[in-house]
Design a protein around this motif. Structure first.
Motif, short mmCIF file in Angstrom:
data_model
loop_
_atom_site.label_atom_id
_atom_site.label_comp_id
_atom_site.label_asym_id
_atom_site.label_seq_id
_atom_site.Cartn_x
_atom_site.Cartn_y
_atom_site.Cartn_z
N LEU A 110 0.84 -1.21 0.00
CA LEU A 110 0.00 0.00 0.00
C LEU A 110 0.87 1.26 0.00
O LEU A 110 0.58 2.23 -0.70
CB LEU A 110 -0.94 0.01 1.22
N THR A 111 1.96 1.22 0.80
CA THR A 111 2.84 2.39 0.86
C THR A 111 3.44 2.63 -0.52
O THR A 111 3.54 3.76 -0.99
CB THR A 111 3.99 2.13 1.87
N SER A 112 3.84 1.55 -1.18
CA SER A 112 4.47 1.74 -2.47
C SER A 112 3.45 2.21 -3.53
O SER A 112 3.74 3.09 -4.33
CB SER A 112 5.25 0.47 -2.81
N THR A 119 3.75 10.46 -6.70
CA THR A 119 4.79 11.00 -7.58
C THR A 119 4.20 11.31 -8.96
O THR A 119 4.49 12.36 -9.54
CB THR A 119 5.92 9.95 -7.76
N MET A 120 3.37 10.40 -9.44
CA MET A 120 2.81 10.63 -10.78
C MET A 120 1.88 11.83 -10.79
O MET A 120 1.88 12.62 -11.73
CB MET A 120 2.08 9.38 -11.26
N LEU A 121 1.07 11.96 -9.71
CA LEU A 121 0.15 13.09 -9.66
C LEU A 121 0.90 14.43 -9.57
O LEU A 121 0.55 15.40 -10.23
CB LEU A 121 -0.79 12.95 -8.44
N MET A 122 1.96 14.43 -8.77
CA MET A 122 2.66 15.69 -8.53
C MET A 122 3.59 16.08 -9.67
O MET A 122 3.80 17.24 -9.93
CB MET A 122 3.43 15.61 -7.21
N SER A 123 4.18 15.06 -10.33
CA SER A 123 5.20 15.42 -11.34
C SER A 123 4.82 14.92 -12.72
O SER A 123 5.68 14.59 -13.53
CB SER A 123 6.55 14.80 -10.94
N ILE A 132 6.66 6.79 -16.63
CA ILE A 132 5.24 6.53 -16.31
C ILE A 132 4.95 5.04 -16.41
O ILE A 132 4.32 4.44 -15.52
CB ILE A 132 4.31 7.34 -17.25
N GLN A 133 5.46 4.44 -17.48
CA GLN A 133 5.27 2.99 -17.68
C GLN A 133 5.82 2.21 -16.49
O GLN A 133 5.20 1.29 -15.96
CB GLN A 133 6.01 2.60 -18.96
N LYS A 134 7.02 2.60 -16.04
CA LYS A 134 7.67 1.89 -14.93
C LYS A 134 6.83 2.02 -13.64
O LYS A 134 6.58 1.04 -12.94
CB LYS A 134 9.07 2.49 -14.72
N PHE A 135 6.37 3.26 -13.37
CA PHE A 135 5.60 3.46 -12.13
C PHE A 135 4.27 2.71 -12.17
O PHE A 135 3.84 2.11 -11.19
CB PHE A 135 5.34 4.96 -11.91
N THR A 137 3.69 0.01 -13.81
CA THR A 137 3.97 -1.43 -13.67
C THR A 137 4.13 -1.77 -12.19
O THR A 137 3.61 -2.78 -11.71
CB THR A 137 5.26 -1.79 -14.44
N ILE A 138 4.84 -0.90 -11.45
CA ILE A 138 5.03 -1.18 -10.01
C ILE A 138 3.67 -1.17 -9.31
O ILE A 138 3.35 -2.06 -8.51
CB ILE A 138 5.98 -0.15 -9.37
N ILE A 139 2.83 -0.18 -9.65
CA ILE A 139 1.50 -0.11 -9.01
C ILE A 139 0.71 -1.39 -9.30
O ILE A 139 0.09 -1.98 -8.41
CB ILE A 139 0.74 1.15 -9.50
N LYS A 140 0.80 -1.86 -10.55
CA LYS A 140 0.06 -3.07 -10.91
C LYS A 140 0.61 -4.29 -10.15
O LYS A 140 -0.15 -5.09 -9.59
CB LYS A 140 0.16 -3.30 -12.42
N GLU A 141 1.95 -4.40 -10.10
CA GLU A 141 2.55 -5.56 -9.41
C GLU A 141 2.18 -5.57 -7.93
O GLU A 141 1.85 -6.61 -7.36
CB GLU A 141 4.08 -5.48 -9.49
N GLN A 142 2.23 -4.38 -7.32
CA GLN A 142 1.91 -4.31 -5.89
C GLN A 142 0.43 -4.62 -5.65
O GLN A 142 0.07 -5.22 -4.64
CB GLN A 142 2.28 -2.94 -5.31
N SER A 143 -0.44 -4.20 -6.59
CA SER A 143 -1.87 -4.53 -6.44
C SER A 143 -2.06 -6.03 -6.55
O SER A 143 -2.84 -6.62 -5.80
CB SER A 143 -2.72 -3.85 -7.51
#
Ligand code: ADP
Length: 335
Positions: A110-112, A119-123, A132-135, A137-143
């Motif tokens: 959840l933290t990740s 980060t995506m919203l702010m920058s 963007i693709q990398k971030f 992917t991380i969100i998907k993997e963590q979900s």
């Protein structure tokens, strides 16, 4: 034996807690699977033995596998029933281990997810397409990790509360395993997943979604406890045991020491090694795998070595072929 109420037997049969029935001469007439697995013995072999081969004569507690069990005795007209439960202070420890494992396992992804979404919203304007693709992917993997944890927790609560409903049907093992490999390939891009299937393997009689859960847990472990680029090999073949299909999940990872073999199927148990320290897990996967396989009338075996350079594990499962008669199907559903 006939005197034991059928309903009573049905209820205690699947209990995790060990239950034993003895006659007036202290001869064991019935032991549930909880009792037999605690004493690492076969339920059929135990029948007819003396109670005091297993339990101390003058004590109300017994120490097994580092746990202290309280022995509670119930009497009825025909038999005495002995029920073993983990002593209170240890229940508290199990409960607190559970809370810390689950909260760690929930908090980390959840933290990740929150961090990368922030980060995506702010920058957003400053990030390039690859970032963007990398971030994402991380969100998907963590979900995915959270979904797996929730599914495992739900399975455990089902195991404890009731006998979960399994829907048996004829399933092509290879096609389910291919789907699982496809899902895991995203998560472990450096690990090759190889599926080797004998030329004619009959369908198996299983609950398809539970079979998929079993394969996810086993193949995920094979990649997780392997070194980078370590192949996960799944072999599907006829078993030497008639009317069963054998599925082997092989890896060349860290392996499991012989003294830890008996513990890996216990819930919330993780074996300390340099890869478990680095990887996440709740210690529930194999507990669920074993329970589901047994409910589907199958078996699981493990061979493993920690000796380099040939370290690695083989988890073999045997599941019944689908050409079983309707009667066998009904028997499985009644279990
Ligand atoms: P988790 O992976 O969430 O820790 P499991 O119940 O799936 O829980 O596995 C229990 C333990 O068994 C793991 O923590 C690990 O130490 C060990 N284990 C399971 N599969 C393997 C494997 N293929 N190779 C080495 N160790 C394994």
């Amino acid at each position: 034996m006939e005197k034991i109420e059928v309903n009573f037997k049905k209820i205690v049969e699947k209990l995790d807690s060990p239950v034993l029935a003895v006659d007036d001469d202290n001869k064991i007439v019935y032991a549930n699977t909880g009792f037999c697995s605690l004493f690492n013995t076969n339920c059929e072999l135990i029948t007819g033995k003396n109670l005091y081969d297993f339990l101390p004569e003058d004590k109300d507690t017994v120490v097994i596998k580092n746990y202290t069990y309280k022995i509670t005795k119930y009497d009825d007209e025909y038999y005495s029933y002995y029920y073993l439960s983990v002593a209170d202070s240890q229940m508290e420890k199990i409960y607190s281990d559970f809370i810390s494992t689950v909260s760690h396992e929930l908090r980390t992804p959840l933290t990740s997810i929150r961090g990368f979404a922030d980060t995506m919203l702010m920058s957003y304007d400053k990030l390039d397409k690859a970032q963007i693709q990398k971030f994402l992917t991380i969100i998907k993997e963590q979900s995915n990790r959270l979904i797996k944890l929730v599914e495992n927790l739900l399975s455990v609560s089902k195991i404890q509360v009731q006998h979960s409903n399994l829907v048996f049907k004829s399933v092509n093992a290879k096609s389910v395993i291919e789907q699982v490999a496809y899902i895991l390939k995203n998560q472990y891009p450096t690990h090759p997943f190889e599926i080797q299937c004998a030329s004619y393997v009959p369908n198996i009689l299983v609950d398809e979604s539970k079979f998929q859960q079993i394969m996810i847990n086993l193949m995920d472990n094979a990649a997780k406890y392997s070194y980078e680029k370590g192949a996960v090999i799944v072999e599907i073949a006829d078993s030497q045991k008639e009317n069963f299909v054998s599925i082997k999940v092989k890896d060349h990872g860290v392996g499991i020491e012989p003294e830890n073999m008996g513990r890996i199927f216990e819930k919330f148990t993780r074996i300390e090694n340099h890869l478990t320290r680095k990887t996440q897990g709740s210690g529930l996967g194999l507990y669920i795998v074993k329970d589901l396989i047994e409910k589907m009338g199958g078996q699981i075996f493990v061979e493993s070595s920690t000796e380099l350079p040939k370290s690695g594990s083989v988890f073999e499962i045997l599941l019944p072929v689908a050409s079983y008669t309707n009667q066998s199907k009904k028997r499985l559903e009644d279990r």
